[in-house]
Design a protein around this motif. Structure first.
Motif, mmCIF file in Angstrom:
data_model
loop_
_atom_site.group_PDB
_atom_site.id
_atom_site.type_symbol
_atom_site.label_atom_id
_atom_site.label_comp_id
_atom_site.label_asym_id
_atom_site.label_seq_id
_atom_site.Cartn_x
_atom_site.Cartn_y
_atom_site.Cartn_z
ATOM 1 N N GLY A 1 0.789 -1.224 0.000
ATOM 2 C CA GLY A 1 0.000 0.000 0.000
ATOM 3 C C GLY A 1 0.818 1.268 0.000
ATOM 4 O O GLY A 1 0.273 2.359 0.131
ATOM 5 N N GLU A 2 2.147 1.145 -0.162
ATOM 6 C CA GLU A 2 3.010 2.328 -0.156
ATOM 7 C C GLU A 2 3.544 2.690 -1.538
ATOM 8 O O GLU A 2 4.149 3.736 -1.690
ATOM 9 C CB GLU A 2 4.223 2.092 0.748
ATOM 10 C CG GLU A 2 3.878 1.918 2.203
ATOM 11 C CD GLU A 2 5.109 1.702 3.055
ATOM 12 O OE1 GLU A 2 5.363 2.560 3.905
ATOM 13 O OE2 GLU A 2 5.804 0.690 2.867
ATOM 14 N N ASP A 3 3.331 1.839 -2.537
ATOM 15 C CA ASP A 3 3.980 2.006 -3.834
ATOM 16 C C ASP A 3 2.978 2.174 -4.965
ATOM 17 O O ASP A 3 1.786 1.999 -4.794
ATOM 18 C CB ASP A 3 4.863 0.788 -4.133
ATOM 19 C CG ASP A 3 5.939 0.587 -3.095
ATOM 20 O OD1 ASP A 3 6.674 1.556 -2.823
ATOM 21 O OD2 ASP A 3 6.041 -0.533 -2.556
ATOM 22 N N MET A 4 3.525 2.479 -6.131
ATOM 23 C CA MET A 4 2.758 2.523 -7.373
ATOM 24 C C MET A 4 3.460 1.612 -8.369
ATOM 25 O O MET A 4 4.680 1.666 -8.503
ATOM 26 C CB MET A 4 2.717 3.942 -7.930
ATOM 27 C CG MET A 4 1.937 4.033 -9.216
ATOM 28 S SD MET A 4 1.926 5.719 -9.843
ATOM 29 C CE MET A 4 1.982 5.364 -11.573
ATOM 30 N N TYR A 5 2.693 0.742 -9.026
ATOM 31 C CA TYR A 5 3.251 -0.221 -9.971
ATOM 32 C C TYR A 5 2.504 -0.189 -11.296
ATOM 33 O O TYR A 5 1.282 -0.044 -11.308
ATOM 34 C CB TYR A 5 3.126 -1.664 -9.440
ATOM 35 C CG TYR A 5 3.862 -1.945 -8.177
ATOM 36 C CD1 TYR A 5 5.231 -2.182 -8.190
ATOM 37 C CD2 TYR A 5 3.196 -1.986 -6.963
ATOM 38 C CE1 TYR A 5 5.916 -2.446 -7.019
ATOM 39 C CE2 TYR A 5 3.871 -2.256 -5.788
ATOM 40 C CZ TYR A 5 5.229 -2.487 -5.828
ATOM 41 O OH TYR A 5 5.904 -2.748 -4.666
ATOM 42 N N LEU A 6 3.241 -0.363 -12.374
ATOM 43 C CA LEU A 6 2.632 -0.642 -13.675
ATOM 44 C C LEU A 6 2.421 -2.148 -13.686
ATOM 45 O O LEU A 6 3.378 -2.911 -13.683
ATOM 46 C CB LEU A 6 3.537 -0.204 -14.827
ATOM 47 C CG LEU A 6 3.056 -0.575 -16.227
ATOM 48 C CD1 LEU A 6 1.694 0.042 -16.547
ATOM 49 C CD2 LEU A 6 4.105 -0.152 -17.268
ATOM 50 N N MET A 7 1.178 -2.574 -13.651
ATOM 51 C CA MET A 7 0.871 -3.995 -13.539
ATOM 52 C C MET A 7 0.718 -4.673 -14.900
ATOM 53 O O MET A 7 1.134 -5.816 -15.075
ATOM 54 C CB MET A 7 -0.414 -4.195 -12.730
ATOM 55 C CG MET A 7 -0.299 -3.693 -11.312
ATOM 56 S SD MET A 7 -1.845 -3.790 -10.401
ATOM 57 C CE MET A 7 -2.153 -5.537 -10.410
ATOM 58 N N ARG A 8 0.100 -3.974 -15.842
ATOM 59 C CA ARG A 8 -0.155 -4.593 -17.148
ATOM 60 C C ARG A 8 -0.184 -3.514 -18.206
ATOM 61 O O ARG A 8 -0.706 -2.440 -18.007
ATOM 62 C CB ARG A 8 -1.505 -5.309 -17.124
ATOM 63 C CG ARG A 8 -1.839 -6.026 -18.409
ATOM 64 C CD ARG A 8 -3.077 -6.878 -18.296
ATOM 65 N NE ARG A 8 -2.854 -7.925 -17.311
ATOM 66 C CZ ARG A 8 -3.721 -8.258 -16.341
ATOM 67 N NH1 ARG A 8 -4.877 -7.640 -16.250
ATOM 68 N NH2 ARG A 8 -3.438 -9.205 -15.487
ATOM 69 N N LEU A 9 0.400 -3.859 -19.337
ATOM 70 C CA LEU A 9 0.459 -2.964 -20.488
ATOM 71 C C LEU A 9 -0.032 -3.769 -21.683
ATOM 72 O O LEU A 9 0.571 -4.787 -22.032
ATOM 73 C CB LEU A 9 1.895 -2.482 -20.684
ATOM 74 C CG LEU A 9 2.197 -1.424 -21.719
ATOM 75 C CD1 LEU A 9 1.410 -0.165 -21.416
ATOM 76 C CD2 LEU A 9 3.679 -1.132 -21.717
ATOM 77 N N THR A 10 -1.124 -3.329 -22.286
ATOM 78 C CA THR A 10 -1.669 -4.032 -23.444
ATOM 79 C C THR A 10 -1.334 -3.228 -24.691
ATOM 80 O O THR A 10 -1.649 -2.042 -24.788
ATOM 81 C CB THR A 10 -3.202 -4.193 -23.327
ATOM 82 O OG1 THR A 10 -3.505 -4.786 -22.069
ATOM 83 C CG2 THR A 10 -3.755 -5.050 -24.440
ATOM 84 N N MET A 11 -0.664 -3.921 -25.653
ATOM 85 C CA MET A 11 -0.206 -3.254 -26.876
ATOM 86 C C MET A 11 -0.710 -4.005 -28.101
ATOM 87 O O MET A 11 -1.034 -5.175 -28.029
ATOM 88 C CB MET A 11 1.323 -3.242 -26.919
ATOM 89 C CG MET A 11 2.001 -2.612 -25.767
ATOM 90 S SD MET A 11 3.782 -2.733 -25.885
ATOM 91 C CE MET A 11 4.101 -4.121 -24.803
ATOM 92 N N LYS A 12 -0.703 -3.289 -29.226
ATOM 93 C CA LYS A 12 -0.982 -3.986 -30.491
ATOM 94 C C LYS A 12 -0.126 -3.388 -31.580
ATOM 95 O O LYS A 12 0.441 -2.333 -31.470
ATOM 96 C CB LYS A 12 -2.448 -3.952 -30.863
ATOM 97 C CG LYS A 12 -3.014 -2.590 -31.179
ATOM 98 C CD LYS A 12 -4.438 -2.737 -31.633
ATOM 99 C CE LYS A 12 -4.996 -1.379 -32.002
ATOM 100 N NZ LYS A 12 -6.308 -1.423 -32.516
#
Length: 113
Positions: free
Chosen positions: A102-113
């Motif tokens: 609960g202290e961090d920020m994360y990029l969890m998923r990146l959807t590309m095409k």
């Protein structure tokens, strides 16, 4: 408002990943923001909507998951999620807690095409 600088870095990360994967467009970005991260989700969304124009993320949807505070009590060992900034163990009432999430920020998923 440091959320704009976070978005600038996030879009740059998306552009880097898209280039590495030979992607032409980002469809969605899914991030997790901890309640103790110091990042305000609504300001982050506003900064994203402002900044994404003309970038690889122009048509991408920003999905934000807010992570509650997860603590473990050093007194009774209980692991709990706190939905308020009230740092007391829900089981035994102790204030001897370790923050696990609960202290961090994360990029969890990146959807590309």
């Amino acid at each position: 408002m440091h959320e704009l600088s976070i978005i600038i870095d996030l879009v740059a990360l998306c552009e880097k990943n898209a280039k590495e994967q030979n992607a032409k467009e980002i469809e969605s970005l899914e991030i997790k923001i901890g309640r103790l991260s110091g990042v305000e989700p609504h300001y982050l969304e506003s900064a994203y909507e402002f900044y994404k124009k003309g970038t690889i993320c122009e048509n991408a949807k920003l999905i934000i998951h807010v992570q509650n505070i997860v603590v473990q009590c050093n007194n009774c060992g209980e692991k709990n999620e706190l939905d308020k900034n009230e740092f007391l163990c829900p089981k035994c009432g102790s204030n001897k807690l370790d923050v696990i999430d609960g202290e961090d920020m994360y990029l969890m998923r990146l959807t590309m095409k």
